[in-house]
Write a protein that holds these residues in place. Structure first.
Motif, PDB file in Angstrom:
ATOM      1  N   ILE A  50      -1.740 -12.372  -3.524  1.00 41.70           N
ATOM      2  CA  ILE A  50      -1.997 -10.963  -3.222  1.00 41.70           C
ATOM      3  C   ILE A  50      -3.147 -10.455  -4.082  1.00 41.70           C
ATOM      4  N   ALA A  51      -3.158 -10.862  -5.341  1.00 38.25           N
ATOM      5  CA  ALA A  51      -4.215 -10.426  -6.256  1.00 38.25           C
ATOM      6  C   ALA A  51      -5.581 -10.926  -5.812  1.00 38.25           C
ATOM      7  N   SER A  52      -5.646 -12.188  -5.357  1.00 35.55           N
ATOM      8  CA  SER A  52      -6.948 -12.718  -4.929  1.00 35.55           C
ATOM      9  C   SER A  52      -7.404 -12.084  -3.616  1.00 35.55           C
ATOM     10  N   GLN A  56      -8.765  -8.763  -4.592  1.00 38.91           N
ATOM     11  CA  GLN A  56     -10.091  -8.900  -5.198  1.00 38.91           C
ATOM     12  C   GLN A  56     -11.147  -9.137  -4.129  1.00 38.91           C
ATOM     13  N   GLU A  57     -10.815  -9.942  -3.140  1.00 40.55           N
ATOM     14  CA  GLU A  57     -11.744 -10.229  -2.047  1.00 40.55           C
ATOM     15  C   GLU A  57     -12.076  -8.962  -1.262  1.00 40.55           C
ATOM     16  N   LYS A  97      -6.907  -2.571  -4.703  1.00 38.04           N
ATOM     17  CA  LYS A  97      -5.874  -2.813  -5.678  1.00 38.04           C
ATOM     18  C   LYS A  97      -4.760  -3.616  -4.994  1.00 38.04           C
ATOM     19  N   PRO A  98      -4.068  -4.498  -5.714  1.00 38.79           N
ATOM     20  CA  PRO A  98      -2.962  -5.258  -5.108  1.00 38.79           C
ATOM     21  C   PRO A  98      -1.922  -4.372  -4.437  1.00 38.79           C
ATOM     22  N   ALA A  99      -1.672  -3.179  -5.005  1.00 43.21           N
ATOM     23  CA  ALA A  99      -0.694  -2.266  -4.406  1.00 43.21           C
ATOM     24  C   ALA A  99      -1.119  -1.832  -3.013  1.00 43.21           C
ATOM     25  N   GLN A 100      -2.428  -1.733  -2.779  1.00 39.68           N
ATOM     26  CA  GLN A 100      -2.924  -1.353  -1.467  1.00 39.68           C
ATOM     27  C   GLN A 100      -2.650  -2.450  -0.447  1.00 39.68           C
ATOM     28  N   VAL A 101      -2.808  -3.706  -0.848  1.00 37.69           N
ATOM     29  CA  VAL A 101      -2.512  -4.816   0.053  1.00 37.69           C
ATOM     30  C   VAL A 101      -1.035  -4.790   0.426  1.00 37.69           C
ATOM     31  N   GLY A 143       3.335  -3.092   4.577  1.00 37.76           N
ATOM     32  CA  GLY A 143       4.556  -2.351   4.856  1.00 37.76           C
ATOM     33  C   GLY A 143       5.546  -2.341   3.730  1.00 37.76           C
ATOM     34  N   ASP A 144       5.173  -2.872   2.562  1.00 36.73           N
ATOM     35  CA  ASP A 144       6.081  -2.848   1.424  1.00 36.73           C
ATOM     36  C   ASP A 144       6.282  -1.417   0.945  1.00 36.73           C
ATOM     37  N   ALA A 145       7.522  -1.076   0.658  1.00 38.54           N
ATOM     38  CA  ALA A 145       7.811   0.265   0.143  1.00 38.54           C
ATOM     39  C   ALA A 145       7.356   0.367  -1.307  1.00 38.54           C
TER      40      ALA A 145
END
Length: 273
Positions: free
Chosen positions: A243-245, A248-249, A253-257, A262-264
């Motif tokens: 998720i972090a990579s 970055q690509e 931010k990872p939270a946006q991915v 659909g993650d709460a």
């Protein structure tokens, strides 16, 4: 549109690492459906898509999974925090892969969710990028959804000739549609008068208020919760893509991915009193 563009960025990034199912939507080329690929009549269009997907005239047990298996990206995300909870769903053909965005905000009910998904599928098939919200187009999408979920040539002979809630409940569970929509179907195919249908709607509202007819949350039905994109990300993670990579690509931010998947947001909410 801003949301779908971001979603497409994520899909595009994931497809660099995982091969998603090919789009199986007759006539779909370069962000649109070629003219004449589908009939303009909603009933005929729904029958044509059922035939193209080999669904016959049987109930569709897992509608969202069926849609995803045809290469259409679907996501289920809440929008209440963005103050657009008045939206059940939206869709677009303008990208190189069709996208349907569903939300549980207005009514977290499995039957409404399935009908909404079929409604958006109707927009994709018949309306392309025509402006949403036109009452005539919305009625056409509703007719498409009703026919796609409950083919009239089959359901006509199954529907009761008078209001029989026990029978309607059995059909509701079998076909994955609400009792209310089946009452509408009865009126639509000429089995009930408008007055009888109105009385049935009043009684259904009373039964709902009494808790006799309870809504069933979408998340209780795995086959109706989108999983294509999430599983693709999980497969990518198994091959070293995190998720972090991905974030970055995308310069996110990872939270946006995670939110786009659909993650709460599990952080506690600060409330001042």
């Amino acid at each position: 549109m801003s949301y779908t563009e971001q979603l497409w960025e994520l899909v595009h990034a994931v497809e660099k690492h995982v091969r998603l199912p090919s789009v199986n939507l007759p006539g779909f080329v370069g962000g649109e459906i070629e003219p004449g690929a589908f009939p303009t009549d909603p009933i005929a269009a729904a029958r044509a898509l059922r035939k193209a997907w080999g669904l016959g005239a049987e109930p569709i047990p897992h509608l969202v999974r069926t849609i995803e298996n045809q290469g259409i990206v679907a996501v289920l995300v809440p929008f209440a925090e963005n103050e657009v909870a008045r939206i059940d769903a939206f869709s677009t053909l303008s990208l190189s892969r069709p996208i349907i965005v569903l939300s549980p905000d207005r009514a977290n009910d499995i039957y409404r969710h399935r009908f909404t998904a079929a409604h958006e599928l109707g927009h994709l098939v018949m309306h392309g990028e025509l402006a949403g919200g036109d009452p005539a187009l919305e009625r056409e999408a509703d007719r498409f959804a009703a026919e796609f979920l409950t083919p009239s040539l089959v359901i006509h002979d199954l529907l009761p000739r008078r209001i029989d809630f026990r029978k309607l409940n059995q059909l509701s569970e079998q076909w994955g549609v609400s009792i209310k929509s089946l009452v509408y179907r009865c009126r639509e195919v000429g089995l009930l008068s408008d007055a009888t249908a109105r009385r049935a709607y009043i009684r259904l509202n009373q039964l709902s208020e009494q808790g006799v007819i309870a809504t069933q949350p979408v998340y209780q039905f795995p086959g109706e919760v989108p999983s294509l994109l999430r599983r693709a990300v999980e497969l990518a993670e198994a091959n070293g893509v995190t998720i972090a990579s991905l974030a970055q690509e995308l310069a996110w931010k990872p939270a946006q991915v995670r939110r786009m998947l659909g993650d709460a947001d599990e952080r506690p909410t600060l409330r001042l009193v």
